[in-house]
Design a protein around this motif. Structure first.
Motif, PDB file in Angstrom:
ATOM      1  N   ALA A 124      -8.038  24.002 -31.720  1.00 54.76           N
ATOM      2  CA  ALA A 124      -6.830  24.777 -31.992  1.00 54.76           C
ATOM      3  C   ALA A 124      -5.580  23.979 -31.626  1.00 54.76           C
ATOM      4  O   ALA A 124      -4.590  23.970 -32.380  1.00 54.76           O
ATOM      5  N   ILE A 125      -5.604  23.314 -30.474  1.00 56.69           N
ATOM      6  CA  ILE A 125      -4.463  22.485 -30.076  1.00 56.69           C
ATOM      7  C   ILE A 125      -4.271  21.324 -31.049  1.00 56.69           C
ATOM      8  O   ILE A 125      -3.150  21.028 -31.493  1.00 56.69           O
ATOM      9  N   SER A 126      -5.376  20.656 -31.410  1.00 57.56           N
ATOM     10  CA  SER A 126      -5.301  19.507 -32.319  1.00 57.56           C
ATOM     11  C   SER A 126      -4.783  19.923 -33.686  1.00 57.56           C
ATOM     12  O   SER A 126      -4.000  19.207 -34.314  1.00 57.56           O
ATOM     13  N   TRP A 127      -5.230  21.088 -34.155  1.00 58.18           N
ATOM     14  CA  TRP A 127      -4.780  21.581 -35.459  1.00 58.18           C
ATOM     15  C   TRP A 127      -3.271  21.849 -35.448  1.00 58.18           C
ATOM     16  O   TRP A 127      -2.560  21.452 -36.378  1.00 58.18           O
ATOM     17  N   GLY A 128      -2.796  22.485 -34.405  1.00 58.51           N
ATOM     18  CA  GLY A 128      -1.370  22.782 -34.318  1.00 58.51           C
ATOM     19  C   GLY A 128      -0.521  21.527 -34.221  1.00 58.51           C
ATOM     20  O   GLY A 128       0.465  21.365 -34.957  1.00 58.51           O
ATOM     21  N   THR A 152      -2.491  29.605 -40.816  1.00 60.59           N
ATOM     22  CA  THR A 152      -3.816  29.231 -41.322  1.00 60.59           C
ATOM     23  C   THR A 152      -4.913  29.505 -40.298  1.00 60.59           C
ATOM     24  O   THR A 152      -6.009  29.939 -40.659  1.00 60.59           O
ATOM     25  N   MET A 153      -4.635  29.277 -39.013  1.00 62.52           N
ATOM     26  CA  MET A 153      -5.625  29.575 -37.980  1.00 62.52           C
ATOM     27  C   MET A 153      -5.902  31.073 -37.892  1.00 62.52           C
ATOM     28  O   MET A 153      -7.017  31.509 -37.577  1.00 62.52           O
ATOM     29  N   SER A 154      -4.884  31.883 -38.182  1.00 67.53           N
ATOM     30  CA  SER A 154      -5.055  33.341 -38.100  1.00 67.53           C
ATOM     31  C   SER A 154      -5.990  33.867 -39.178  1.00 67.53           C
ATOM     32  O   SER A 154      -6.466  35.002 -39.097  1.00 67.53           O
TER      33      SER A 154
END
Length: 463
Positions: A124-128, A152-154
């Protein structure tokens, strides 16, 4: 925005900077409102759903404005509009490609990383951070990349788990964000900012809600719903602060105006928090004043037969089930609701109805309370139900009153007010499920039959 722009010009702010101020005064904070509505338990109330709706629309518009502002930061004066157009076009294609990835690729990746809580947290951190870096590399702001990454994560099934893991980190960075904004404030001559900040803050805390009340009234909503929804616009958004920061970096805003917007943000966020939390306590004191803002008199629709003996307050959710019970008992009933959409649905189904607010004493005084035999309230607000029951009991001690409550404390409150029986959905649902287990045990055939019956029931319930 137009009113805010005129106030900014009146305060002597330059025209371009005044446009930034006007936009900043318009947006409201989604994060703060969601937190406050969640704490109050009002997310599922009518005004809560309305507030969330227009906050989401504001976020979309804010994203487009940030796209334009980002394009201005890298362009020269002669090609500003062409560059803005190309940047928006490029952003739309980029966001479209990311949506495709989030629909077809991200779910598979998230399913793999969800096998480990630590791996989900790191992903999640890497994606953001990765999305923020990608957007910055392509000429956009990091903020837009972060916003798209969050959206997109949601969409993944593991959004709640990722959000709970990231919440402490998110809160930490929010604190850093406000510290950064505070460090950019010019405090050498705060006296010059104090009066403009108070004027603009008064407009946001009072003027924005007044405009919202008028709009809600013109849309046909009740005075109480308009008031509650309007209070949620009484602060500026984190998007407003981001926009001001970008405007300062582009060179459209002097540091004094950036400091002014930040100071307005601190005042309005603090003030509106207490206004929302204590809105129910303040309503009786401002109710008469709100009447002067009703440009359109939303006349209460009278039922065709005034000799009703049963009333259902609130049609949405489970109202149709109670109507069927009234029909089986042969009761002459009427449905009371203050949601215009529910009223339209009742019209279509030819169900006797009255448009009105159960918390309005003038409206309750018009009802035929002494002749009632049965009253059911599906209103989710315990205080409104308590007030309603007290008003009915003043004129009718024999009527059977059923009311919904969400927890034990609300149940005691309503029983003490005079409710005949309190409906606790979770309690009744658990009782029904327990009896079902005791009756059918491990018989899969019975559960399958119940499943099909339940699916047929859900098909008939469209609300």
């Amino acid at each position: 925005s137009i009113v805010g722009f005129l106030i900014a010009l009146f305060l002597g702010i330059e025209r371009t900077a005044a446009m930034y101020v006007a936009i900043a005064l318009t947006f409201s904070s989604t994060i703060i409102i969601l937190k406050l509505l969640s704490d109050k338990g009002d997310l599922n109330k009518l005004y809560g759903r309305i507030a969330i709706g227009f906050l989401l629309v504001q976020d979309i518009i804010a994203t487009l404005i940030l796209l334009v502002t980002t394009s201005l930061s890298s362009g020269d004066g002669g090609n500003v509009f062409a560059l803005a157009y190309l940047t928006i076009l490029k952003g739309v294609f980029l966001i479209g490609a990311i949506i495709m990835v989030s629909n077809y690729i991200l779910p598979r990746i998230s399913h793999f990383v969800a096998s480990s809580q630590e791996l989900l947290f790191l992903f999640a951190i890497s994606w953001g951070l990765g999305m923020g870096a990608l957007f910055m590399k392509l000429g956009f702001s990091v903020e837009i990349g972060a916003l798209v990454a969050g959206v997109t994560m949601s969409m993944t099934p593991y959004a709640y788990e990722a959000a709970s893991r990231l919440r402490p980190l998110r809160d930490f960075f929010i604190v850093l964000f406000f510290i950064l904004l505070g460090s950019q404030m010019v405090l050498t001559d705060i006296s010059k900012l104090f009066v403009p900040a108070l004027i603009l803050s008064a407009y946001v805390l009072i003027g924005n809600p007044i405009i919202m009340i008028i709009i809600m009234n013109l849309l046909g909503f009740s005075k109480r719903t308009s008031y509650s929804a309007a209070l949620t616009v009484g602060q500026i958004s984190e998007f407003s602060l981001i926009l001001a920061t970008l405007g300062f970096e582009v060179g459209h805003l002097p540091q004094e105006v950036l400091s002014l917007i930040t100071l307005v943000g601190l005042i309005t966020i603090s003030g509106s928090t207490y206004l929302i939390l204590y809105s129910d306590h303040m309503y009786p004191f401002v109710e008469k004043i709100l009447s002067y803002l009703e440009l359109k008199k939303n006349n209460k629709e009278k039922t065709r037969d005034s000799h009703y003996t049963a009333i259902l307050f609130g049609y949405q959710r489970v109202g149709e089930d109670f109507i069927e019970s009234f029909d089986r008992l042969g009761l002459n009933y009427v449905v009371i609701d203050f949601n215009p959409e529910s009223i339209e649905l009742l019209k279509q189904k030819n169900i006797p109805h009255i448009f009105g607010d159960a918390s309005d004493p003038e409206f309750l005084a018009e009802l035929h309370l002494p002749h009632l035999k049965y009253v059911v309230s599906t209103i989710p607000d315990a205080q409104v139900n308590k007030y309603l029951v007290e008003k009915i009991r003043e004129k009718n001690h024999r009527a059977i009153i059923l009311s919904i409550a969400q927890n034990r404390d609300e149940s005691w409150l309503l029983y003490n007010a005079g409710v005949t029986y309190v409906i606790m959905p979770h309690y009744l649902g658990a009782q029904y499920a327990a009896r079902m287990i005791g009756k059918h045990g491990l018989d899969r055939t019975e559960y399958h039959a119940l499943r099909e019956k339940h699916l047929s029931y859900l098909e008939t319930r469209k609300i």
